[in-house]
Design a protein around this motif. Structure first.
Motif, PDB file in Angstrom:
ATOM      1  N   ALA A 178       0.834  -1.212   0.000  1.00 14.85           N
ATOM      2  CA  ALA A 178       0.000   0.000   0.000  1.00 14.85           C
ATOM      3  C   ALA A 178       0.863   1.253   0.000  1.00 14.85           C
ATOM      4  O   ALA A 178       0.585   2.221  -0.733  1.00 14.85           O
ATOM      5  N   ALA A 179       1.923   1.266   0.813  1.00 17.17           N
ATOM      6  CA  ALA A 179       2.796   2.436   0.897  1.00 17.17           C
ATOM      7  C   ALA A 179       3.542   2.663  -0.417  1.00 17.17           C
ATOM      8  O   ALA A 179       3.663   3.805  -0.893  1.00 17.17           O
ATOM      9  N   ALA A 180       4.058   1.578  -1.018  1.00 13.85           N
ATOM     10  CA  ALA A 180       4.770   1.707  -2.282  1.00 13.85           C
ATOM     11  C   ALA A 180       3.839   2.204  -3.386  1.00 13.85           C
ATOM     12  O   ALA A 180       4.220   3.058  -4.204  1.00 13.85           O
ATOM     13  N   SER A 181       2.619   1.690  -3.412  1.00 13.38           N
ATOM     14  CA  SER A 181       1.644   2.119  -4.417  1.00 13.38           C
ATOM     15  C   SER A 181       1.323   3.601  -4.271  1.00 13.38           C
ATOM     16  O   SER A 181       1.307   4.352  -5.257  1.00 13.38           O
ATOM     17  N   ALA A 182       1.074   4.024  -3.039  1.00 13.93           N
ATOM     18  CA  ALA A 182       0.760   5.435  -2.797  1.00 13.93           C
ATOM     19  C   ALA A 182       1.946   6.329  -3.148  1.00 13.93           C
ATOM     20  O   ALA A 182       1.782   7.406  -3.742  1.00 13.93           O
ATOM     21  N   ALA A 183       3.152   5.882  -2.795  1.00 11.18           N
ATOM     22  CA  ALA A 183       4.345   6.674  -3.107  1.00 11.18           C
ATOM     23  C   ALA A 183       4.537   6.811  -4.613  1.00 11.18           C
ATOM     24  O   ALA A 183       4.860   7.902  -5.111  1.00 11.18           O
ATOM     25  N   LEU A 184       4.330   5.730  -5.345  1.00 11.98           N
ATOM     26  CA  LEU A 184       4.487   5.781  -6.800  1.00 11.98           C
ATOM     27  C   LEU A 184       3.490   6.751  -7.435  1.00 11.98           C
ATOM     28  O   LEU A 184       3.847   7.540  -8.308  1.00 11.98           O
ATOM     29  N   VAL A 185       2.246   6.687  -6.987  1.00 12.73           N
ATOM     30  CA  VAL A 185       1.225   7.590  -7.535  1.00 12.73           C
ATOM     31  C   VAL A 185       1.601   9.044  -7.262  1.00 12.73           C
ATOM     32  O   VAL A 185       1.561   9.898  -8.161  1.00 12.73           O
ATOM     33  N   ASN A 186       1.980   9.340  -6.033  1.00 15.88           N
ATOM     34  CA  ASN A 186       2.318  10.725  -5.671  1.00 15.88           C
ATOM     35  C   ASN A 186       3.571  11.218  -6.381  1.00 15.88           C
ATOM     36  O   ASN A 186       3.649  12.384  -6.801  1.00 15.88           O
ATOM     37  N   LEU A 187       4.551  10.352  -6.526  1.00 15.76           N
ATOM     38  CA  LEU A 187       5.792  10.747  -7.192  1.00 15.76           C
ATOM     39  C   LEU A 187       5.572  10.966  -8.688  1.00 15.76           C
ATOM     40  O   LEU A 187       6.112  11.920  -9.267  1.00 15.76           O
ATOM     41  N   VAL A 188       4.801  10.089  -9.323  1.00 10.85           N
ATOM     42  CA  VAL A 188       4.507  10.273 -10.743  1.00 10.85           C
ATOM     43  C   VAL A 188       3.735  11.570 -10.948  1.00 10.85           C
ATOM     44  O   VAL A 188       4.028  12.354 -11.869  1.00 10.85           O
ATOM     45  N   ARG A 189       2.754  11.803 -10.107  1.00 14.29           N
ATOM     46  CA  ARG A 189       1.974  13.046 -10.216  1.00 14.29           C
ATOM     47  C   ARG A 189       2.885  14.258 -10.122  1.00 14.29           C
ATOM     48  O   ARG A 189       2.780  15.211 -10.914  1.00 14.29           O
ATOM     49  N   LYS A 190       3.805  14.236  -9.170  1.00 16.63           N
ATOM     50  CA  LYS A 190       4.730  15.355  -8.996  1.00 16.63           C
ATOM     51  C   LYS A 190       5.664  15.500 -10.197  1.00 16.63           C
ATOM     52  O   LYS A 190       5.969  16.612 -10.652  1.00 16.63           O
ATOM     53  N   ASN A 191       6.113  14.361 -10.732  1.00 20.76           N
ATOM     54  CA  ASN A 191       7.072  14.388 -11.845  1.00 20.76           C
ATOM     55  C   ASN A 191       6.472  14.934 -13.134  1.00 20.76           C
ATOM     56  O   ASN A 191       7.181  15.556 -13.938  1.00 20.76           O
ATOM     57  N   VAL A 192       5.179  14.680 -13.370  1.00 18.42           N
ATOM     58  CA  VAL A 192       4.583  15.083 -14.651  1.00 18.42           C
ATOM     59  C   VAL A 192       3.733  16.337 -14.552  1.00 18.42           C
ATOM     60  O   VAL A 192       3.302  16.874 -15.574  1.00 18.42           O
ATOM     61  N   ASP A 193       3.484  16.801 -13.348  1.00 15.48           N
ATOM     62  CA  ASP A 193       2.490  17.855 -13.137  1.00 15.48           C
ATOM     63  C   ASP A 193       2.768  19.117 -13.965  1.00 15.48           C
ATOM     64  O   ASP A 193       1.890  19.623 -14.659  1.00 15.48           O
ATOM     65  N   THR A 194       3.997  19.610 -13.903  1.00 14.46           N
ATOM     66  CA  THR A 194       4.310  20.869 -14.582  1.00 14.46           C
ATOM     67  C   THR A 194       4.276  20.713 -16.101  1.00 14.46           C
ATOM     68  O   THR A 194       3.629  21.503 -16.812  1.00 14.46           O
ATOM     69  N   GLU A 195       4.958  19.692 -16.618  1.00 12.17           N
ATOM     70  CA  GLU A 195       5.054  19.520 -18.070  1.00 12.17           C
ATOM     71  C   GLU A 195       3.743  19.068 -18.682  1.00 12.17           C
ATOM     72  O   GLU A 195       3.534  19.231 -19.893  1.00 12.17           O
ATOM     73  N   LEU A 196       2.844  18.524 -17.872  1.00 13.15           N
ATOM     74  CA  LEU A 196       1.560  18.074 -18.406  1.00 13.15           C
ATOM     75  C   LEU A 196       0.741  19.242 -18.953  1.00 13.15           C
ATOM     76  O   LEU A 196      -0.108  19.064 -19.829  1.00 13.15           O
ATOM     77  N   GLN A 197       1.028  20.437 -18.444  1.00 18.15           N
ATOM     78  CA  GLN A 197       0.302  21.621 -18.922  1.00 18.15           C
ATOM     79  C   GLN A 197       0.571  21.907 -20.393  1.00 18.15           C
ATOM     80  O   GLN A 197      -0.203  22.598 -21.064  1.00 18.15           O
ATOM     81  N   GLY A 198       1.657  21.370 -20.923  1.00 13.11           N
ATOM     82  CA  GLY A 198       1.967  21.564 -22.336  1.00 13.11           C
ATOM     83  C   GLY A 198       1.148  20.686 -23.261  1.00 13.11           C
ATOM     84  O   GLY A 198       1.225  20.834 -24.490  1.00 13.11           O
ATOM     85  N   PHE A 199       0.397  19.753 -22.684  1.00 10.19           N
ATOM     86  CA  PHE A 199      -0.442  18.862 -23.489  1.00 10.19           C
ATOM     87  C   PHE A 199      -1.898  19.251 -23.253  1.00 10.19           C
ATOM     88  O   PHE A 199      -2.629  18.627 -22.481  1.00 10.19           O
ATOM     89  N   SER A 200      -2.305  20.300 -23.933  1.00  7.07           N
ATOM     90  CA  SER A 200      -3.639  20.858 -23.709  1.00  7.07           C
ATOM     91  C   SER A 200      -4.754  19.901 -24.110  1.00  7.07           C
ATOM     92  O   SER A 200      -5.881  20.002 -23.620  1.00  7.07           O
ATOM     93  N   SER A 201      -4.452  18.960 -24.978  1.00  9.72           N
ATOM     94  CA  SER A 201      -5.483  18.021 -25.424  1.00  9.72           C
ATOM     95  C   SER A 201      -5.790  16.957 -24.381  1.00  9.72           C
ATOM     96  O   SER A 201      -6.802  16.256 -24.482  1.00  9.72           O
ATOM     97  N   TYR A 202      -4.903  16.811 -23.390  1.00 12.32           N
ATOM     98  CA  TYR A 202      -5.169  15.824 -22.331  1.00 12.32           C
ATOM     99  C   TYR A 202      -6.152  16.436 -21.347  1.00 12.32           C
ATOM    100  O   TYR A 202      -5.885  17.480 -20.751  1.00 12.32           O
ATOM    101  N   ASP A 203      -7.290  15.791 -21.157  1.00 14.28           N
ATOM    102  CA  ASP A 203      -8.348  16.388 -20.346  1.00 14.28           C
ATOM    103  C   ASP A 203      -8.399  15.867 -18.913  1.00 14.28           C
ATOM    104  O   ASP A 203      -9.307  16.201 -18.156  1.00 14.28           O
ATOM    105  N   GLY A 204      -7.411  15.058 -18.531  1.00 17.92           N
ATOM    106  CA  GLY A 204      -7.375  14.556 -17.164  1.00 17.92           C
ATOM    107  C   GLY A 204      -6.425  15.361 -16.299  1.00 17.92           C
ATOM    108  O   GLY A 204      -5.781  16.304 -16.757  1.00 17.92           O
ATOM    109  N   THR A 205      -6.335  14.989 -15.029  1.00 14.12           N
ATOM    110  CA  THR A 205      -5.402  15.629 -14.100  1.00 14.12           C
ATOM    111  C   THR A 205      -4.138  14.786 -13.979  1.00 14.12           C
ATOM    112  O   THR A 205      -4.089  13.634 -14.430  1.00 14.12           O
TER     113      THR A 205
END
Length: 275
Positions: A178-205
């Motif tokens: 559970a801890a590893a899964s939660a850490a992976l989700v949070n780390l991936v979110r942090k890693n892609v968050d800024t650059e994801l704004q460059g993909f305006s066609s992606y409608d998710g968070t």
């Protein structure tokens, strides 16, 4: 807060009753405590990979389910033969402490090795050595721990000792996954968050994306993007996922190293307390 209070109450009651359900005095036995911690090392190095690593291979390698499962066999097949090797080592005069030490070394080195080679598109040949090392590490203590635990406690506490060992084994697996899964989700979110704004066609968070790729699904997020954007989006996701995995694996390696040294030192002492 309620759970902490309930745990504290349980410990207090168990220490006061004449015939406790869980004899906490067993933990005064250093060898017993050390043996119970061995499955925890196995959890942080081997067990967390079983449900999670195939999902990484599906996304970062573009592997099929069959291909990912075949790669995982590199880690699981050694368990079929290495318990026999552990038995042979004991017959040849190697002390159980040293067999356990070799097992812990393989598990710690294996997870650190995996962290160092993991990258998008990593080949099965590059994964083979760390995964086989992990399988050998688990196989060397597979079944041996249970018997050793019963040898270092008093006969009247065998049932409690076995129950405590299996509770710690299964409990650590549930918590670590559970801890590893939660850490992976949070780390991936942090890693892609800024650059994801460059993909305006992606409608998710970024959290939607992190949840999706950690579940092994990249095709869903890609489906809503124009074809020209998909290669760059894939690079962003696979590198963000890999960075997250490397962070989790290196953290696991540190936990395994600290626990392994502690276990090896405790195994060198004499049984104390009820054991």
């Amino acid at each position: 807060m309620v759970r902490v209070a309930a745990l504290a109450a349980f410990v207090l009651v168990e220490r006061r009753v004449r015939h406790p359900m869980l004899n906490l005095r067993l933990l005064r036995n250093g060898q017993f405590t050390a043996l119970c911690l061995i499955p925890v090392v196995a959890t942080f190095s081997f067990v967390i990979l079983l449900p999670l690593l195939p999902n990484y291979l599906l996304v970062a390698n573009g592997a099929s389910s069959r291909e990912a499962g075949s790669i995982m066999l590199l880690m699981t097949l050694p368990i079929l033969v290495t318990p026999l090797l552990a038995t042979r080592l004991l017959r040849w005069g190697l002390a159980p402490r040293n067999v356990f030490g070799l097992s812990l070394l393989c598990l710690t080195v294996g997870v650190a090795w995996l962290a160092s080679v993991l990258e998008p598109g990593v080949t099965p040949s590059a994964l083979a050595a760390p995964l086989i090392t992990l399988g050998v590490g688990l196989g060397l203590n597979f079944g041996l721990v249970d018997g050793a635990v019963l040898d270092v406690v008093a006969p009247e506490t065998i049932g409690t000792a076995a129950g405590f060992l299996n509770t710690l084994r299964l409990g650590s697996e549930a918590l670590a996954i559970a801890a590893a899964s939660a850490a992976l989700v949070n780390l991936v979110r942090k890693n892609v968050d800024t650059e994801l704004q460059g993909f305006s066609s992606y409608d998710g968070t970024s959290r939607d994306l992190a949840n999706s790729v950690n579940a092994g699904d990249l095709s869903g997020p890609l489906s809503g993007l124009p074809a020209p954007m998909r290669p760059d989006f894939t690079v962003l996701v696979t590198h963000g996922l890999t960075d997250a995995w490397q962070t989790v694996l290196w953290a696991s390696a540190v936990v395994c190293a600290v626990l392994s040294v502690t276990i090896y030192v405790l195994l060198g002492g004499r049984p104390t307390g009820p054991g």
